[in-house]
Design a protein around this motif. Structure first.
Motif, PDB file in Angstrom:
ATOM      1  N   SER A  57      -9.516   7.940  -6.112  1.00 53.81           N
ATOM      2  CA  SER A  57      -8.261   7.312  -5.719  1.00 53.81           C
ATOM      3  C   SER A  57      -7.459   8.230  -4.810  1.00 53.81           C
ATOM      4  O   SER A  57      -6.957   7.833  -3.759  1.00 53.81           O
ATOM      5  CB  SER A  57      -7.466   6.974  -6.975  1.00 53.81           C
ATOM      6  OG  SER A  57      -6.164   6.613  -6.642  1.00 53.81           O
ATOM      7  N   TYR A 117      -7.326   3.729  -9.056  1.00 52.77           N
ATOM      8  CA  TYR A 117      -6.275   4.230  -9.945  1.00 52.77           C
ATOM      9  C   TYR A 117      -6.107   3.301 -11.143  1.00 52.77           C
ATOM     10  O   TYR A 117      -6.015   3.731 -12.290  1.00 52.77           O
ATOM     11  CB  TYR A 117      -4.985   4.311  -9.130  1.00 52.77           C
ATOM     12  CG  TYR A 117      -3.726   4.701  -9.887  1.00 52.77           C
ATOM     13  CD1 TYR A 117      -3.629   5.916 -10.560  1.00 52.77           C
ATOM     14  CD2 TYR A 117      -2.617   3.860  -9.876  1.00 52.77           C
ATOM     15  CE1 TYR A 117      -2.457   6.274 -11.211  1.00 52.77           C
ATOM     16  CE2 TYR A 117      -1.436   4.210 -10.525  1.00 52.77           C
ATOM     17  CZ  TYR A 117      -1.372   5.419 -11.193  1.00 52.77           C
ATOM     18  OH  TYR A 117      -0.207   5.776 -11.835  1.00 52.77           O
ATOM     19  N   ALA A 135      -6.236   8.004  -0.842  1.00 51.58           N
ATOM     20  CA  ALA A 135      -4.845   8.179  -0.432  1.00 51.58           C
ATOM     21  C   ALA A 135      -4.736   9.231   0.669  1.00 51.58           C
ATOM     22  O   ALA A 135      -4.003   9.059   1.646  1.00 51.58           O
ATOM     23  CB  ALA A 135      -3.999   8.576  -1.636  1.00 51.58           C
ATOM     24  N   ALA A 176      -7.185   2.935  -3.047  1.00 49.32           N
ATOM     25  CA  ALA A 176      -6.583   3.955  -3.900  1.00 49.32           C
ATOM     26  C   ALA A 176      -6.057   3.283  -5.164  1.00 49.32           C
ATOM     27  O   ALA A 176      -6.242   3.786  -6.282  1.00 49.32           O
ATOM     28  CB  ALA A 176      -5.465   4.672  -3.155  1.00 49.32           C
ATOM     29  N   LEU A 209       0.393   4.099  -2.796  1.00 43.34           N
ATOM     30  CA  LEU A 209       0.187   5.503  -2.442  1.00 43.34           C
ATOM     31  C   LEU A 209       1.252   6.383  -3.075  1.00 43.34           C
ATOM     32  O   LEU A 209       0.970   7.483  -3.538  1.00 43.34           O
ATOM     33  CB  LEU A 209       0.245   5.658  -0.925  1.00 43.34           C
ATOM     34  CG  LEU A 209      -0.959   5.067  -0.215  1.00 43.34           C
ATOM     35  CD1 LEU A 209      -0.659   4.875   1.245  1.00 43.34           C
ATOM     36  CD2 LEU A 209      -2.155   5.976  -0.390  1.00 43.34           C
ATOM     37  N   TRP A 259       4.832  11.902   1.964  1.00 42.37           N
ATOM     38  CA  TRP A 259       3.700  12.024   1.038  1.00 42.37           C
ATOM     39  C   TRP A 259       3.089  13.414   1.115  1.00 42.37           C
ATOM     40  O   TRP A 259       2.677  13.964   0.109  1.00 42.37           O
ATOM     41  CB  TRP A 259       2.662  10.937   1.336  1.00 42.37           C
ATOM     42  CG  TRP A 259       3.155   9.580   0.975  1.00 42.37           C
ATOM     43  CD1 TRP A 259       3.826   9.244  -0.158  1.00 42.37           C
ATOM     44  CD2 TRP A 259       3.049   8.379   1.749  1.00 42.37           C
ATOM     45  NE1 TRP A 259       4.149   7.906  -0.142  1.00 42.37           N
ATOM     46  CE2 TRP A 259       3.676   7.353   1.017  1.00 42.37           C
ATOM     47  CE3 TRP A 259       2.482   8.066   2.977  1.00 42.37           C
ATOM     48  CZ2 TRP A 259       3.743   6.039   1.470  1.00 42.37           C
ATOM     49  CZ3 TRP A 259       2.551   6.767   3.439  1.00 42.37           C
ATOM     50  CH2 TRP A 259       3.183   5.755   2.686  1.00 42.37           C
ATOM     51  N   VAL A 279       0.184   6.985  -6.544  1.00 48.52           N
ATOM     52  CA  VAL A 279      -1.042   7.780  -6.622  1.00 48.52           C
ATOM     53  C   VAL A 279      -0.774   9.247  -6.271  1.00 48.52           C
ATOM     54  O   VAL A 279      -1.219  10.162  -6.967  1.00 48.52           O
ATOM     55  CB  VAL A 279      -2.109   7.159  -5.695  1.00 48.52           C
ATOM     56  CG1 VAL A 279      -3.246   8.125  -5.450  1.00 48.52           C
ATOM     57  CG2 VAL A 279      -2.622   5.854  -6.291  1.00 48.52           C
ATOM     58  N   PHE A 280      -0.010   9.465  -5.191  1.00 51.03           N
ATOM     59  CA  PHE A 280       0.270  10.850  -4.807  1.00 51.03           C
ATOM     60  C   PHE A 280       1.034  11.585  -5.902  1.00 51.03           C
ATOM     61  O   PHE A 280       0.772  12.749  -6.179  1.00 51.03           O
ATOM     62  CB  PHE A 280       1.070  10.898  -3.500  1.00 51.03           C
ATOM     63  CG  PHE A 280       0.206  10.777  -2.283  1.00 51.03           C
ATOM     64  CD1 PHE A 280      -0.844  11.679  -2.070  1.00 51.03           C
ATOM     65  CD2 PHE A 280       0.420   9.789  -1.349  1.00 51.03           C
ATOM     66  CE1 PHE A 280      -1.655  11.583  -0.950  1.00 51.03           C
ATOM     67  CE2 PHE A 280      -0.388   9.686  -0.220  1.00 51.03           C
ATOM     68  CZ  PHE A 280      -1.424  10.574  -0.031  1.00 51.03           C
ATOM     69  N   SER A 282       0.825  -1.200   0.000  1.00 49.25           N
ATOM     70  CA  SER A 282       0.000   0.000   0.000  1.00 49.25           C
ATOM     71  C   SER A 282       0.859   1.249   0.000  1.00 49.25           C
ATOM     72  O   SER A 282       0.528   2.243  -0.650  1.00 49.25           O
ATOM     73  CB  SER A 282      -0.941   0.003   1.205  1.00 49.25           C
ATOM     74  OG  SER A 282      -1.952  -0.955   1.020  1.00 49.25           O
ATOM     75  N   PHE A 291      -6.130   7.926   3.846  1.00 49.28           N
ATOM     76  CA  PHE A 291      -5.136   7.006   4.403  1.00 49.28           C
ATOM     77  C   PHE A 291      -4.215   7.736   5.378  1.00 49.28           C
ATOM     78  O   PHE A 291      -3.914   7.241   6.445  1.00 49.28           O
ATOM     79  CB  PHE A 291      -4.318   6.391   3.266  1.00 49.28           C
ATOM     80  CG  PHE A 291      -3.070   5.670   3.715  1.00 49.28           C
ATOM     81  CD1 PHE A 291      -3.074   4.288   3.847  1.00 49.28           C
ATOM     82  CD2 PHE A 291      -1.895   6.364   3.995  1.00 49.28           C
ATOM     83  CE1 PHE A 291      -1.923   3.621   4.260  1.00 49.28           C
ATOM     84  CE2 PHE A 291      -0.750   5.705   4.409  1.00 49.28           C
ATOM     85  CZ  PHE A 291      -0.769   4.332   4.544  1.00 49.28           C
ATOM     86  N   GLY A 328      -5.129   1.943   1.141  1.00 52.02           N
ATOM     87  CA  GLY A 328      -4.113   1.967   0.087  1.00 52.02           C
ATOM     88  C   GLY A 328      -4.545   1.136  -1.110  1.00 52.02           C
ATOM     89  O   GLY A 328      -4.427   1.559  -2.267  1.00 52.02           O
TER      90      GLY A 328
END
Ligand SMILES: [Cu+2]
Lengths: 552, 314
Positions: A356, A414, A360, A410, A274, A342, A277-278, A270, A363, A407
């Motif tokens: 998504s 995604y 995140a 997300a 993340l 993050w 995704v971030f 996860s 999270f 996670g």
């Protein structure tokens, strides 16, 4: 575009000989990593339904004090199966599913190193899970909790064959998990695209690499413990039975020297998701790439030196406790600091709040709560107060659900367009997100207080003490909201698959190689690859194309 | 079921250790709230400030910042070091090493009740644990079948009771009163109904209680009791239960020598009344499913005689 040699297994594989229109047969016989990835995810959904029903029954039983809805025997089987299912048959397959699907795509490979072993690992894991559930028909499911302490796990105290099924089932699941991990390690080491040095590996792939090593190292103690227990129960050996010279504490050491790394095994992927995704939804590179990767390695190493913090009430002595308190607090540092990395990735970015991304961001809060209550357990005296109470139940759900599952969600939102070729309606996605977040927090936050007020975990009922009743009722209502949100999720996924907008190759303007190919990708992932300049290979490609145009 | 005498909570400390742990809790809550609020605050700020606008150019591609990264490791490291120091300090104060001191009481966890005995005396009882207040006592914690766990939230630490091992716990209760807790390690079917009840008394009352309870049981001479006493022997109750001063010397179930002086039965889950005794002995499984006491299918009048006898064991 520069054409690069595509690494792929040389031999031709059975899946290519069976044409796509053969339906079910094709899925069963497939060795394609993408189809196996999807099968893993479906397996995870199947067991999520089973484990979820168990959880609901548990919450119904606990909704009012002195309830007789479930017998103690039934309750004990259900909470044991709930925990075992969620850890081994829901989270693990979900993680493996995303890994086997996306690792080859992100490193520019056409399949895993051992496609047949990939299929074998999936099916043996599924078989192990089915065997575990078969115990219900064979006289009773395991009933001593997912960590199954000795001597309660001995035949004298648990007469049904449930725990024998637990041993065999988990051994098989473990074989599958370790098999896939070896497969992933070899793939990542040998089949990366040309030019993709380890420093240019996407963070997700890094985390899976670390995680796979962690799995390979963590499962042997579990397998040893399970085998010894099976011998105790079937051949009257004396490993864990104190009346004949064994030691119940040895079980705890073996189990937790697997069990603690397992917690990180469920969270590292996860962390990887993340990180991708971030970056994409902030349109920025990860803040502190080498730090994120380095702290992942640090966590993996430290994970093997902290297991006794599950045993602070056993009476092992202050010297032992001091060491494990120190190591457990130490592991909190790299874990906690990732959160700030993050935040740093988002800082100064151009944020797009897709479903998504919302998962995140949520999270970050939920996992911080779970992480902080985790540090509380490293502080030995606080652990003495709260271990084995409902506070632990709250904590572990904040880590497993608020951490790992958020996670994975997300990741699901995604990657769904890539896997299905269809977009998910953002409006419905956000409905799901809010329902899930509210349900989750409603179910579990209050359990911290229940623990503080002296409610032990794993009780099938409780007396009507001040506050217990409304808090438990609230938690039950939250549980139903969560289940409702899952039904909504399944509806959304199904509907999007049927009538969703076509996704195209690159709906998110993303950074990694899986977005260069069609959605869903063809059986043969790549015919050509861009040159690799960094861990954001696809972005480099897009930037270069743009610059070339301007340059003209 | 009845209301507890006192609020059960780790934030209602009632012993020396309870207070020590309470203070540590407070420090930790302050530190962790700070971190949580920092994360939430930053997240909200970032979400408001950096929301994408239409036709945004690609933002500046910052890859790292050495100073911020150093701070991100440094500050948490200092925080956990501080708590490590507090951990060691509190641990040492709460659980000093034992040097063969005689424990005041031995508590033995069984599925699903507590046997309580007082070393150096002949007192054996069950479930209700009498202790002197305002005096440092040592608890000896053992188990006979599976792992159980001692937890009275107001007293601070819990401690596992592990078959084959012996654990100790120091306890200095602030003042007389009744304190509740529960077995805290999953121990099978009736783990839920394995509650703990500690009765802390002044030194004087405690001594009085000890002397009373060291006595053997009243001999049944009254004709209304003789019948019950005989059934107790005949129906094999005596094989599992002890009544000191009679032939009954079983060790499978609770000692019943002074049963009638206890306020509760069945590990603090049921009030000790004649009706409840009657209901329980009539069908043990109905009140506590899975209990390790069989049903005897006694006639009503035998049951009544039995209960009358048990109720006379003051
Ligand atoms: Cu117990």
């Amino acid at each position: 575009m520069e054409t690069v040699n595509v690494p792929e297994p040389e031999e031709s594989l059975p899946s290519t000989s069976i044409s796509n229109d053969q339906g079910l047969l094709q899925w069963i016989s497939t060795v394609d990593h993408k189809q196996i990835g999807i099968l893993y995810l479906l397996m995870s959904v199947l067991f999520l339904l089973l484990g979820g029903v168990a959880a609901l029954l548990i919450r119904v039983q606990l909704s009012v004090p002195n309830n007789n809805f479930l017998s103690p025997e039934m309750y004990n089987q259900l909470f044991t199966m709930h925990g075992t299912t969620m850890v081994f048959l829901v989270m693990t397959p979900a993680i493996l599913g995303f890994s086997v699907y996306f690792v080859p795509l992100m490193i520019g490979a056409n399949d895993l190193a051992f496609p047949r072993m990939n299929a074998f690992s999936l099916w043996i894991g599924l078989f192990g899970g089915m065997l575990l559930y078969f115990s219900f028909l064979a006289g009773g499911a395991p009933d001593a909790g997912w960590f199954n302490y000795a001597p309660l796990n001995q035949r004298a105290y648990s007469q049904s064959s449930g725990i024998d099924y637990y041993c065999i089932g988990l051994l098989l699941v473990g074989i599958g998990t370790v098999g896939t991990s070896i497969n992933l390690i070899v793939t990542i080491i040998y089949y990366r695209a040309k030019g993709m040095s380890l420093r240019k590996l996407p963070v997700f792939v890094w985390m899976i690499l670390i995680n796979s090593f962690l799995i390979v190292a963590a499962f042997p103690p579990l397998n040893a413990a399970l085998s010894m227990l099976l011998l105790d129960r079937q051949l009257q050996t004396h490993f864990f039975n104190n009346t004949s010279g064994g030691s119940p504490i040895v079980w705890q050491h073996l189990f937790w020297s697997f069990g603690h790394p397992e917690v990180y095994i469920l969270i590292l992927p996860s962390f990887g998701i993340l990180s991708e995704v971030f970056q994409v939804y902030s349109r920025k590179p990860i803040f502190g790439y080498s730090f994120i990767v380095g702290s992942g390695i640090a966590i993996a190493l430290l994970a093997f030196g902290v297991w006794v913090h599950h045993m602070f009430a056993v009476g092992l002595g202050l010297t032992v406790y001091s060491y494990f308190a120190a190591s457990s607090m130490l592991i909190g540092v790299p874990t906690g600091v990732k959160v700030f990395n993050w935040l740093g990735t988002m800082w100064g970015g151009s944020l797009r709040f897709t479903t998504s991304m919302l998962f995140a961001m949520a999270f970050l809060v939920e996992f911080t709560i779970g992480g902080l209550s985790g540090v509380a357990f490293a502080i030995v005296p606080i652990d003495w107060q709260l271990t084995d109470s409902y506070f632990v139940v709250a904590h572990l759900h904040y880590v497993f659900v608020g951490g790992s599952l958020f996670g994975l969600m997300a990741g699901l939102f995604y990657w769904y367009p890539k896997m299905s070729g269809k977009m998910i309606s953002e409006k419905l996605g956000k409905w799901f997100f809010w329902l899930f977040v509210i349900g989750f927090n409603m179910t579990f936050f209050i359990q911290h207080i229940l623990g503080i007020k002296g409610m032990p975990r794993r009780v099938y009922t409780y007396p009507d003490l001040p506050g217990y009743t409304w808090m438990n009722m609230l938690s039950t209502i939250g549980g139903f909201l969560m289940s409702l949100s899952f039904l909504l999720l399944f509806y959304i996924l199904h509907k999007s698959y049927k009538i969703g907008k076509p996704a195209g190759n690159d709906p998110w303007d993303a950074y990694t190689l899986e977005w260069t190919v069609s959605s869903p990708p063809k059986i043969r992932n790549f015919t050509e690859l861009p040159p690799i300049y960094s861990y954001r290979a696809f972005r480099d490609l897009k930037e270069n194309a743009k610059n070339n145009k301007h340059g003209k | 079921m009845f209301k507890p005498v006192m609020d059960i909570s780790i934030f209602n400390p009632q012993s020396e250790s309870g207070w020590r742990l309470y203070h540590l809790d407070i420090y930790f809550i302050i530190a962790s709230s700070f971190i949580l609020l920092l994360v939430i605050g930053l997240l909200i700020y970032i979400a408001l400030k950096f929301r994408a606008k239409p036709n945004d150019a690609e933002p500046k591609q910052i890859k790292n910042n050495k100073l911020i990264e150093a701070l991100m490791i440094g500050i948490p490291f200092i925080m956990v070091s501080f708590f490590f120091y507090l951990t060691i300090k509190t641990m040492k104060e709460t659980e000093p090493i034992t040097h063969n001191e005689t424990p005041t009481v031995e508590i033995n966890g069984r599925q699903w009740w507590w046997q309580v005995s007082y070393p150096g005396t002949s007192v054996v009882t069950a479930n209700e644990i009498h202790l002197p207040a305002n005096k440092k006592v040592l608890l000896k914690l053992t188990a006979s079948d599976v792992i159980h766990d001692w937890w009275v939230p107001s007293f601070g630490p819990k401690m596992d009771m592990i078959p084959g091992l012996v654990n100790y716990l120091w306890l200095k209760i602030d003042k007389p009163g009744i304190y509740e807790g529960a077995c805290s390690e999953f121990c099978g079917k009736q783990h839920s109904k394995m509650r703990i009840r500690v009765i802390a008394q002044t030194q004087e009352n405690y001594q009085k209680w000890l002397t009373e309870n060291a006595k053997t049981a009243n001999i049944a001479i009254d004709s209304s009791l003789i019948k019950g006493a005989a059934i107790f022997q005949k129906a094999s109750c005596a094989g599992c239960h002890q009544i000191r001063g009679t032939m009954a010397n079983g060790n499978v179930g609770p000692d019943l020598t002074h049963l009638a002086s206890r306020q509760t039965i069945l590990s603090g889950t049921v009030k000790n009344t004649t009706e409840n005794l009657y209901r329980f002995i009539d069908n043990p499984n109905k009140i506590k499913p899975g209990v390790n006491m069989p049903r005897f299918f006694l006639q009503q009048d035998s049951l009544k005689a039995l209960v009358t006898y048990l109720h006379s064991l003051k």
